[in-house]
Motif scaffolding. Structure first.
Motif, mmCIF file in Angstrom:
data_model
loop_
_atom_site.group_PDB
_atom_site.id
_atom_site.type_symbol
_atom_site.label_atom_id
_atom_site.label_comp_id
_atom_site.label_asym_id
_atom_site.label_seq_id
_atom_site.Cartn_x
_atom_site.Cartn_y
_atom_site.Cartn_z
ATOM 1 N N LEU A 196 80.953 77.831 163.649
ATOM 2 C CA LEU A 196 80.881 79.168 164.218
ATOM 3 C C LEU A 196 81.959 79.520 165.231
ATOM 4 O O LEU A 196 82.293 80.696 165.399
ATOM 5 C CB LEU A 196 79.517 79.367 164.912
ATOM 6 C CG LEU A 196 78.272 79.399 164.044
ATOM 7 C CD1 LEU A 196 77.037 79.455 164.929
ATOM 8 C CD2 LEU A 196 78.300 80.590 163.110
ATOM 9 N N PHE A 197 82.510 78.525 165.911
ATOM 10 C CA PHE A 197 83.315 78.808 167.097
ATOM 11 C C PHE A 197 84.616 79.528 166.745
ATOM 12 O O PHE A 197 85.373 79.078 165.883
ATOM 13 C CB PHE A 197 83.631 77.513 167.833
ATOM 14 C CG PHE A 197 83.862 77.681 169.309
ATOM 15 C CD1 PHE A 197 83.264 78.708 170.007
ATOM 16 C CD2 PHE A 197 84.674 76.801 170.001
ATOM 17 C CE1 PHE A 197 83.453 78.864 171.371
ATOM 18 C CE2 PHE A 197 84.873 76.929 171.362
ATOM 19 C CZ PHE A 197 84.256 77.966 172.046
ATOM 20 N N ARG B 242 91.158 79.497 166.406
ATOM 21 C CA ARG B 242 91.676 80.765 166.926
ATOM 22 C C ARG B 242 91.466 81.893 165.919
ATOM 23 O O ARG B 242 91.660 81.706 164.722
ATOM 24 C CB ARG B 242 93.161 80.645 167.254
ATOM 25 C CG ARG B 242 93.744 81.925 167.855
ATOM 26 C CD ARG B 242 95.174 81.741 168.331
ATOM 27 N NE ARG B 242 95.713 82.975 168.886
ATOM 28 C CZ ARG B 242 96.923 83.089 169.424
ATOM 29 N NH1 ARG B 242 97.726 82.022 169.473
ATOM 30 N NH2 ARG B 242 97.345 84.248 169.915
ATOM 31 N N THR B 243 91.070 83.055 166.420
ATOM 32 C CA THR B 243 90.937 84.244 165.597
ATOM 33 C C THR B 243 91.840 85.340 166.138
ATOM 34 O O THR B 243 92.072 85.429 167.342
ATOM 35 C CB THR B 243 89.482 84.756 165.575
ATOM 36 O OG1 THR B 243 89.412 85.942 164.789
ATOM 37 C CG2 THR B 243 88.965 85.061 166.968
ATOM 38 N N GLY C 56 74.232 84.741 165.490
ATOM 39 C CA GLY C 56 74.689 83.405 165.092
ATOM 40 C C GLY C 56 74.473 82.377 166.183
ATOM 41 O O GLY C 56 74.062 81.245 165.917
ATOM 42 N N LEU C 57 74.724 82.774 167.430
ATOM 43 C CA LEU C 57 74.500 81.864 168.550
ATOM 44 C C LEU C 57 73.021 81.550 168.722
ATOM 45 O O LEU C 57 72.651 80.418 169.061
ATOM 46 C CB LEU C 57 75.060 82.476 169.830
ATOM 47 C CG LEU C 57 76.585 82.535 169.949
ATOM 48 C CD1 LEU C 57 76.999 83.318 171.181
ATOM 49 C CD2 LEU C 57 77.164 81.121 169.991
ATOM 50 N N VAL D 183 84.465 83.471 172.485
ATOM 51 C CA VAL D 183 85.032 83.368 173.832
ATOM 52 C C VAL D 183 86.461 83.893 173.806
ATOM 53 O O VAL D 183 87.094 83.980 172.748
ATOM 54 C CB VAL D 183 85.015 81.920 174.371
ATOM 55 C CG1 VAL D 183 83.613 81.421 174.598
ATOM 56 C CG2 VAL D 183 85.791 80.981 173.456
ATOM 57 N N TYR D 184 86.973 84.189 175.003
ATOM 58 C CA TYR D 184 88.306 84.768 175.152
ATOM 59 C C TYR D 184 89.087 83.901 176.140
ATOM 60 O O TYR D 184 88.648 83.677 177.269
ATOM 61 C CB TYR D 184 88.208 86.210 175.640
ATOM 62 C CG TYR D 184 87.394 87.070 174.696
ATOM 63 C CD1 TYR D 184 88.003 87.816 173.701
ATOM 64 C CD2 TYR D 184 85.996 87.091 174.777
ATOM 65 C CE1 TYR D 184 87.259 88.578 172.812
ATOM 66 C CE2 TYR D 184 85.238 87.849 173.896
ATOM 67 C CZ TYR D 184 85.876 88.586 172.912
ATOM 68 O OH TYR D 184 85.134 89.325 172.026
ATOM 69 N N PHE D 185 90.261 83.416 175.701
ATOM 70 C CA PHE D 185 91.053 82.488 176.501
ATOM 71 C C PHE D 185 92.096 83.246 177.307
ATOM 72 O O PHE D 185 92.842 84.075 176.774
ATOM 73 C CB PHE D 185 91.730 81.467 175.581
ATOM 74 C CG PHE D 185 92.573 80.445 176.300
ATOM 75 C CD1 PHE D 185 92.185 79.925 177.531
ATOM 76 C CD2 PHE D 185 93.763 79.985 175.735
ATOM 77 C CE1 PHE D 185 92.954 78.980 178.189
ATOM 78 C CE2 PHE D 185 94.528 79.037 176.377
ATOM 79 C CZ PHE D 185 94.132 78.536 177.614
ATOM 80 N N LEU D 186 92.145 82.944 178.604
ATOM 81 C CA LEU D 186 93.150 83.490 179.514
ATOM 82 C C LEU D 186 94.261 82.439 179.641
ATOM 83 O O LEU D 186 94.127 81.486 180.414
ATOM 84 C CB LEU D 186 92.519 83.780 180.878
ATOM 85 C CG LEU D 186 91.275 84.680 180.855
ATOM 86 C CD1 LEU D 186 90.567 84.658 182.203
ATOM 87 C CD2 LEU D 186 91.656 86.108 180.474
#
Length: 526
Positions: free
Chosen positions: A197-198, A237-238, A148-149, A246-249
């Motif tokens: 997509l995000f 958010r998923t 997809g990207l 991506v993964y949020f800290l």
């Protein structure tokens, strides 16, 4: 059996036996025949090795100069542990729109350390077995994400070839246009691809107040508001980490300083313990950090100590996407990997009616600044201009009954010098007041500068030219000033804070900056 039949049988055996041997030999080295679905056929083939050859979409060396590779040494503490594996081993970031081909890098290695005892509690409720399986099983969702990207990159590059001041896409809300954008068409296409997509996975480990929490009414409000919006989980958010881009800290540097720092102690070892333990937990409970060594993870901080705190985990500093107000290239900020976002001082719960000012014909002050002595740039500014000129009104403290906001709204240009750190809330205050910002800084990357053409709506003055500020501003014609003024009004929408985020506002522009940098990364399971 007759002699003739025996002879025939032996002849047949001599013919078929070599054929059977050859077929058996080939079957040992040939892959089984597989029929792919139509969706799989559309996906680009993965590279032979986990290296990126994707031409970049944002570049760190086009206009901002080279960023330092040296992590800042936290005040009063030792440098980060040199034994930590270096990010040089498997660089996956490549600058966007670069004319040169990126150099392939060796593959990433998977590292697993023992989980340390910590006060951080696991609240996610994820079964670790969910992430355990064959490499083929784990690679399927990643291949889908990367496919997809790849299509999004192609679409954005296609749009970027249309050198048009106005986007060719229809949009009922807003169509980017004009020279305030580096490429309005490419930006709009990228923004639409992001909306399509995000997906962001927010790690649930960690406890309030250091995690999942932040200030919403302070000079650091953009940090707290972003964290709270992600926690609400209504946008992008998923809950499925396998489908995330991506993964949020979700730690807050502001809250760490508030709860962990002892004033005037110059000790920050508590920060180091929290950060090292937190990343250790994440890397042991999930496969995603080790898969990319943090390249598809991001942190966000508006506190001056954001770069310092990130330096305690070398991969976080060198590889992860760091979204920082303190976007200082002399302190290791890399525009191709890190994102600059604005510092906005929200003083009350009221976030409406923040914009507006006098018509240009009624703005009687050429340039204005008010602020305390805070760093060498302000020292030079105050030394040169404080209480010395009615056209360039510079104050360390405003006179009694003189309103700061009213001064902004009746000035043509608003001076925005850096303090001890490069970022300043005065930049957004000027934009809100429709006052042309004058950036006076060293090594500062303005917010959203991969999309916005800051030279079209601001004035940038080098520190050495502080004595020439009046000459520089007087040299801007009325026609040029009016163009700057109208463009400041146009970009206001990208810096607006909304209780419920709206398309193209500061929350979405921050997300778009993260999205762009994820496009710079190509990841493959090992």
């Amino acid at each position: 059996m007759s002699r003739s039949s025996s002879t025939s049988f032996l002849a047949l055996l001599l013919v078929t036996l070599p054929i059977l041997v050859i077929i058996g030999f080939l079957s040992l080295f040939s892959p089984p025949l597989a029929i792919e679905s139509s969706s799989k056929l559309l996906e680009p083939p993965p590279p032979a090795v986990p290296r990126t050859t994707t031409p970049p979409l944002i570049s760190s060396n086009s206009q901002h100069g080279e960023a330092s590779d040296q992590a800042p040494t936290p005040h009063g503490s030792a440098k980060p542990n040199k034994e930590t594996p270096s990010d040089q081993a498997d660089e996956t970031h490549t600058p966007i729109f670069s004319s040169s081909e990126p150099t392939p890098a060796p593959s990433a290695s998977t590292t697993h350390g023992e989980e340390k005892e910590t006060t951080l509690k696991h609240e996610a409720g994820h079964d670790q077995d969910h992430f355990v399986g064959t490499s083929k099983r784990k690679s399927r969702p990643l291949k889908k994400v990367e496919a997809g990207l790849a299509r999004a990159r192609f679409s954005i590059r296609e749009a970027s070839q249309i050198r048009n001041w106005t986007s060719t896409h229809q949009d009922p809300d807003y169509v980017p246009h004009g020279p305030v954008y580096r490429n309005a068409n490419a930006f709009h296409r990228s923004y639409l691809e992001m909306e399509r997509l995000f997906k962001i996975y927010v790690y649930e480990e960690g406890e309030v107040p250091l995690f999942h929490n932040g200030p919403c009414r302070s000079i650091y409000s953009t940090e707290g508001r972003f964290i709270h919006e992600m926690e609400r989980g209504q946008l992008f958010r998923t809950r499925n980490p396998d489908e995330a881009l991506v993964y949020f800290l979700p730690f807050s540097v502001v809250m760490m300083v508030q709860y962990l720092y002892v004033p005037n102690s110059h000790k920050d070892h508590y920060f180091q313990h929290v950060m090292v333990d937190y990343i250790d937990i994440i890397s042991n409970r999930y496969p995603f950090w080790n898969r990319s060594l943090g390249a598809d993870h991001f942190m966000l901080s508006c506190h001056d100590w954001g770069p310092r705190v990130s330096s305690f985990v070398p991969h976080l500093f060198h590889r992860s996407i760091r979204v920082l107000c303190n976007a200082n290239t002399s302190e290791g900020f890399k525009p191709s990997k890190d994102a600059s976002f604005p510092e906005i001082h929200i003083r009350t719960d009221k976030i409406t009616g923040l914009t507006g000012g006098l018509h240009p014909s009624r703005r009687s002050v050429l340039a204005f600044f008010a602020g305390r002595l805070h760093g060498h740039i302000r020292y030079l500014l105050l030394q040169q201009w404080k209480n010395k000129d009615q056209d360039v009104q510079v104050y360390e403290e405003l006179p009694h009954k003189v309103s700061y906001d009213s001064m902004l709204k009746k000035s043509r240009f608003c001076l925005c010098p850096s303090g001890y750190e490069v970022a300043s809330p005065r930049v957004v205050e000027a934009i809100y007041a429709e006052c042309v910002p004058v950036l006076i800084s060293d090594s500062y990357i303005p917010p959203f500068s991969d999309v916005l053409n800051w030279k079209s709506f601001s004035v940038q003055v080098e520190v050495k030219d502080i004595p020439n500020i009046k000459t520089i501003l007087m040299g801007i014609s009325q026609r040029q000033y009016l163009r700057l003024y109208m463009r400041v009004k146009q970009v206001q929408r990208h810096f607006m804070v909304n209780a419920t985020p709206k398309r193209f506002d500061v929350f979405h522009m921050t997300l778009h900056s993260i999205w762009l940098r994820r496009l710079n990364v190509q990841i493959q399971d090992q």
